[in-house]
Design an enzyme around this catalytic site. Sequence first.
Site, PDB file in Angstrom:
ATOM      1  N   HIS A 100     -25.394  11.829  57.439  1.00  0.00           N
ATOM      2  CA  HIS A 100     -26.704  11.252  57.117  1.00  0.00           C
ATOM      3  C   HIS A 100     -27.163  11.471  55.677  1.00  0.00           C
ATOM      4  CE1 HIS A 100     -27.926   9.845  61.099  1.00  0.00           C
ATOM      5  NE2 HIS A 100     -27.373  10.924  61.611  1.00  0.00           N
ATOM      6  N   GLU A 121     -26.353   5.046  62.834  1.00  0.00           N
ATOM      7  CA  GLU A 121     -25.257   5.851  63.377  1.00  0.00           C
ATOM      8  C   GLU A 121     -23.905   5.132  63.330  1.00  0.00           C
ATOM      9  OE1 GLU A 121     -25.233   8.901  64.015  1.00  0.00           O
ATOM     10  OE2 GLU A 121     -27.299   9.511  64.425  1.00  0.00           O
ATOM     11  N   HIS A 129     -22.401  16.987  61.058  1.00  0.00           N
ATOM     12  CA  HIS A 129     -22.730  15.560  61.245  1.00  0.00           C
ATOM     13  C   HIS A 129     -23.918  15.163  60.378  1.00  0.00           C
ATOM     14  CE1 HIS A 129     -23.840  11.796  63.227  1.00  0.00           C
ATOM     15  NE2 HIS A 129     -25.059  12.289  63.334  1.00  0.00           N
ATOM     16  N   SER A 153     -18.607  10.626  59.963  1.00  0.00           N
ATOM     17  CA  SER A 153     -18.311  12.012  60.318  1.00  0.00           C
ATOM     18  C   SER A 153     -17.398  12.108  61.539  1.00  0.00           C
ATOM     19  CB  SER A 153     -19.613  12.791  60.592  1.00  0.00           C
ATOM     20  OG  SER A 153     -20.341  12.204  61.665  1.00  0.00           O
TER      21      SER A 153
END
Length: 554
Positions: free
Chosen positions: A387, A427, A382, A446
């Site tokens: 990110h 997010e 993730h 993701s």
Amino acid sequence: MAVAAAQKNREMFAIKKSYSIENGYPSRRRSLVDDARFETLVVKQTKQSVLEEARARANDSGLDSEFIQDVSQIDDAEKTEGVQNEDCKNGHLEGGNETGTKSDEDYTLTEEEVILQNAASESPEAEQVIQKAALLLRMRDGMGSLARILKTIDNYKGCVDHLETRPSQISGVQFDALVKVSMTRINLLQLIRALRQSTSFAGVNLLSDNISNKTPWFPRHASDLDNCNHLMTKFEPELDMNHPGFADKEYRERRKQIAAVAFAYKYGDPFPAITYTESENATWQRVFNTVLDLMPKHACREYKAAFGKLQAAEIFVPHRIPQLEDVSNFLRKHTGFTLRPAAGLLTARDFLASLAFRVFQSTQYVRHANSPFHTPEPDCIHELLGHIPLLADPSFAQFSQEIGLASLGASDSEIEKLSTVYWFTVEFGLCKENQQLKAYGAALLSSIGELLHALSDKPELRPFEPSSTSIQPYQDQEYQPIYYVAESFEDAKDKFRRWVSTMSRPFEVRFNPHTERVEILDSVDKLETLIWQLNTEMLHLTNAIKKLKDSSFE
């Protein structure tokens, strides 16, 4: 000294419960928003318990003799002569009843006094540290009490730095007096107790803004993130029977081994390399290839550009999980961001604080092989695929850092709001690109299922406005029913800056990239230094513009 006291106060109220349903965590699925809400609740409960314990100790006879002089020490001769308007002895004030004092039963420590008392109790030397403080006194008897106040402060060997009075708006109180003093901590505690014993005052308050460690502790230098590392949440697979690794002892042991490596990491240490297993690399490859398939159509241009650079540098390859050191070096060259090994989720406050230093806390463990496209908590897949690409984009990196800077010294309720903004942007954020919706949120990029859901016609889409986004409830069991759409990263940053300016924090901060230190802009000298630095930069920019113009005419 103040920093050490603030750190002690932080440790006193540290989260010691694991983040689980059994301890009152609001959901099974971990999120930064629920972390912030849980932390607010637990800190409030812990603080109440600590305060009640400290107040009980303060009213215990043993502690009273150590910290506070007994009211009965007032000169008996003064009482028998009935002198009620003369200066009192031993620093005590006369009141309006027979003894001029209130019963000890009326006395209770405020939160500020508990913090001060804890700082004083560290050692005999700590008792004698000079403390600057401000007292708000509500005088029932008018200006006649003022001389006695000054005499009492003098008797406790204090120095009056500032004094002002005003007519009080409270019924039964004639004047309010603001008195700023400098005196030892032990004497300040005794002074407050003595003033409270007098019936001449309707209230005696130690103002919180003048006790420096009342503001929530936050790191001032990148090395201070070591203090955040050991206040992490403890979310382990065996805590939740629904976790994919709940029944897999080998997986749980692997998680513990990798977590131990992260816990041992300190600022300046070389990055710990993890030798990933064949199974872990295979899980990475499945997710990596899926992202490659979906990215061209659904990801924003900034994500795709950075992803391509990571591939060109051979950091992102299908068959191997990247090492944090390689990724961190790549980010440093492009935006100044770096990575730091994390054993799991940090507290919301500490995670956001790390962003202020352009540090992203990254886990190194891998989700369970039986659930390659879902994990109940962030893992390295993730972090890396979600990110890292956008942290290599200068505009997005700046937006992330500004969220972090806004969190430093913020109240618990403001941390909840900042966490919610982070949740719906970093997010789960969407943005516009040539009139089409694209994803930039790490959780979307993701998570295949939620990505396709977000870009379908099922959810409600709203324009990103921090004031409304920050209080929006979110869905943690199913896909989000609402997503927020930014016109651009620059537009999101502009709106965020305007919203942050309304927060209650009484000071402004800036990050100095040369020293890796956060500077609090709370004095004229600091502002003048910053203005000088900005003027120097403006001079360079002006010269550059002039040279460009001159060259265009040649």
